[in-house]
Write an enzyme that holds these catalytic residues in place. Structure first.
Site, PDB file in Angstrom:
ATOM      1  N   CYS A  72      35.371 -44.864   1.545  1.00 23.94           N
ATOM      2  CA  CYS A  72      34.616 -43.340   3.295  1.00 23.94           C
ATOM      3  C   CYS A  72      36.003 -43.769   4.252  1.00 23.94           C
ATOM      4  O   CYS A  72      36.825 -43.645   4.820  1.00 23.94           O
ATOM      5  CB  CYS A  72      33.220 -44.264   2.897  1.00 23.94           C
ATOM      6  SG  CYS A  72      31.983 -44.270   2.200  1.00 23.94           S
ATOM      7  N   HIS A 134      31.895 -45.057  11.152  1.00 23.11           N
ATOM      8  CA  HIS A 134      32.124 -45.968   9.861  1.00 23.11           C
ATOM      9  C   HIS A 134      34.342 -46.178   9.857  1.00 23.11           C
ATOM     10  O   HIS A 134      34.060 -46.595   8.795  1.00 23.11           O
ATOM     11  CB  HIS A 134      32.067 -45.290   8.217  1.00 23.11           C
ATOM     12  CG  HIS A 134      32.277 -46.780   7.161  1.00 23.11           C
ATOM     13  ND1 HIS A 134      31.529 -46.198   5.693  1.00 23.11           N
ATOM     14  CD2 HIS A 134      31.788 -48.338   7.422  1.00 23.11           C
ATOM     15  CE1 HIS A 134      31.416 -47.527   5.548  1.00 23.11           C
ATOM     16  NE2 HIS A 134      31.340 -48.614   5.704  1.00 23.11           N
TER      17      HIS A 134
END
Ligand code: NAG
Ligand code: NAG
Length: 575
Positions: A72, A134
């Protein structure tokens, strides 16, 4: 007659041009951990994704769309900046520093990076992000928000600064820092043995270290362990946080409510901004573990919670598209759908039913340069401007969205740094036969695992593998023991000489070419030269995901109460 045809065509061209010069709305839909084999229009026959399939029917489906990383944080950093994560310090580093592990860490997307949101905001766009971020939050205190979306060009944020995690659903085993937890347990054992040895040594008068020193050292080390025990115990409070702009509005996250909230927020954002150009990034928490799925979709699919969760996300996309389609925005909105990287083959809690599919491609999430971890779905729809029902198999990158939307919005790219993304419009509109990516570099953390070469003269895509993961247990096609495969060290294979695949006819990377052929040498030399040129463009930058930048620091903890008592829940707001 001919003159009328000519006039008619000219008028048609003008209209098309007008549509293309007017600033379009940009709607970016980004799934988390979704494999290319999980979607109907990419060949899945048992998971129903009618809304994503419809986007493909009405637009262009990319079949060689590549993420800059197979996990990610680096992939998202690259998507937002149009740059390889190695350039921004977001690539990750050995020993489990592959993504940001906590909200309360100081690492993140450096403030001097320019996201596409920043460029479009300067061009008068209303810019929003809903869902997962994130790529960092704070630098020095709990409210400096240096890495926050609102400091990176977005004017609206609703979502989680980190990611959905198993820790957010209390009954699930934690997924943070699995490798690190093993290290901690090892350290604890060493510590206990050392203390016992010292005590025994003192008792039999074998060593002469004073009791005081032993006591103080033991206290310090115990505090170190206390720190980690408390950190892990409070993970749902520390990591499962929902923010609206700069405010923490839900802590811990109410996972049951999150899917509905994301749809409501996205629709409200579109409705608020229908009279001006907008950029909306809907960054889904789906289909990351724990695959929490609402009642409506639970038990509906043929693939357990994983399939239910995927179908739920497709349903959410359908609802968001309604706002575009029924709101008269369809001809003036570029809609994009992709996944941040390939599906997760280790599966939830090691269950074979709860893992993604990367179709015919080998490997998955966290597996470096293997195709399954980086080749993701990529669909673009812009009715009237892009062709419908079209498939393009040329190498493209998620980073291309940066350059494409910056240009469509009338912005200029930063001139003081290298941008790796390319403008997709010529390829999408069929004005050029090949993409602009001659070479693509596939990193795992900061290690170059593979390189792809689009050789246009022979219409072939070659791929060289320098490093690939060792599966554990061997041959399993995944790394069950450590949850994510390693990028370096003993748990990878260093291919000397490198492996060469003809990706154009060996999509599953099963048949490396013989290393003694002339062809092998030719391709290898060309790629080596490209790697050397690429290396020459890299500068040393601070490692954002490494060591103290990626350790939990109480001073940076977002908290909606008086720290450490952080809990709150937003009432259902009417948007
Ligand atoms: C979009 O364009 C098509 C073709 O030009 C047209 O038929 C349709 O009415 C347009 N839709 C909207 C909502 O403007
Ligand atoms: C569809 O997706 C599920 C879940 O990832 C997978 O088990 C199944 O094999 C896929 N089907 C096809 C035809 O790819």
């Amino acid at each position: 007659m001919a003159i009328f045809t000519f006039l008619f065509l000219a008028l048609g061209l003008c209209l098309v041009n007008e549509a293309a010069t007017q600033k379009p709305n940009i709607l970016l839909l980004l799934a988390d951990d979704l494999g290319i084999g999980d979607i109907g229009c990419y060949g899945n026959t048992t998971i129903r994704t009618p809304n994503i399939d419809r986007l493909a029917r009405e637009g262009v489906k990319l079949t060689q769309h590549i993420a800059a990383a197979s996990v990610c944080t680096p992939s998202r950093a690259a998507f937002l900046t149009g740059r390889y994560p190695i350039r921004t310090g977001m690539a990750g580093h050995a020993n489990g520093y592959t993504v940001l592990n906590f909200n309360a860490v100081s690492g993140g997307l450096p403030t001097n990076e320019t996201t596409f949101a920043k460029i479009l905001k300067e061009q008068g766009y209303s810019t929003g992000i809903i869902g997962k971020w994130h790529v960092g939050l704070n630098c020095n205190s709990r409210d400096d928000f240096c890495h926050h979306p609102l400091n990176h060009g977005f004017d609206y944020f609703y979502g989680t600064p980190l990611s959905l995690m198993n820790d957010c659903e209390v009954s699930r085993p934690s997924e943070v820092h699995n490798a690190f937890k093993n290290t901690l347990w090892f350290q604890a054992q060493v510590f206990i043995i050392t203390v016992l040895t010292l005590i025994a040594g003192k008792k039999w008068k074998l060593i002469s270290i004073p009791w005081k020193i032993i006591g103080i050292s033991a206290l310090c080390v115990s505090m170190y362990f206390m720190y980690w025990i408390v950190t892990y115990a409070f993970l749902p409070y520390w990591n499962c946080v929902v923010m609206r702009n700069f405010d923490v509005v839900e802590q811990p996250m109410d996972i049951e409510r999150s899917a509905g909230q994301i749809v409501r927020e996205a629709k409200a954002f579109i409705n608020r901004n229908r009279d001006r150009p907008f950029l909306l990034l809907v960054s889904f928490l789906h289909i990351h573990t724990p695959h929490y799925t609402t009642k409506e979709f639970r038990g509906r699919s043929q693939h357990d919670l994983y399939g239910d969760n995927t179908e739920e996300m497709d349903g959410m996309i359908g609802q968001i598209l309604e706002s575009i389609d029924q709101g008269g925005l369809i001809n003036n909105t570029l809609t994009y759908f992709a996944s941040d990287h390939g599906g997760y083959l280790e599966g939830m809690d090691g269950s074979p039913h709860l893992k993604g599919s990367n179709g015919i491609y080998r490997g998955g999430k966290g597996m470096g340069g293997l195709e399954g971890g980086i080749r993701v779905p990529g669909i673009l729809r812009w009715t009237g401007v892009l062709p419908a029902n079209t498939e393009i198999d040329k190498p493209t990158s998620l980073m291309d969205i940066y350059t494409t939307v910056a240009k469509l919005g009338g912005g200029i790219l930063p001139q003081d740094r290298i941008i790796d993304g390319k403008d997709l419009m010529p390829l999408l509109q069929g004005r050029v036969p090949n993409s602009d990516h001659e070479f693509m570099f596939h990193y795992c953390e900061e290690y170059l695992h593979a390189v792809r070469w689009q050789q246009t003269s022979s219409d072939t895509v070659w791929k060289i593998h320098y490093i690939s993961p060792k599966f554990s247990p061997e041959g399993a096609g995944a790394c069950y023991t450590s949850k994510l495969c390693a990028c370096s060290g003993e748990m990878v294979i260093y291919h000397v000489p490198p492996l060469l695949y003809n990706l154009s006819n060996d999509l599953s990377e099963n048949h490396p070419l013989p290393i003694d052929s002339e062809l092998y040498n030719e391709v290898l030399q060309t790629v080596q030269k490209a790697v050397a040129d690429h290396n020459a463009t890299l500068n040393a930058v601070p490692q954002q995901l490494y060591k103290f930048n990626n350790l939990w620091d109480p001073r940076l903890q977002p908290c909606c109460g008086i720290f450490p008592f952080c809990w709150c829940k937003e009432e259902n707001t009417k948007l």
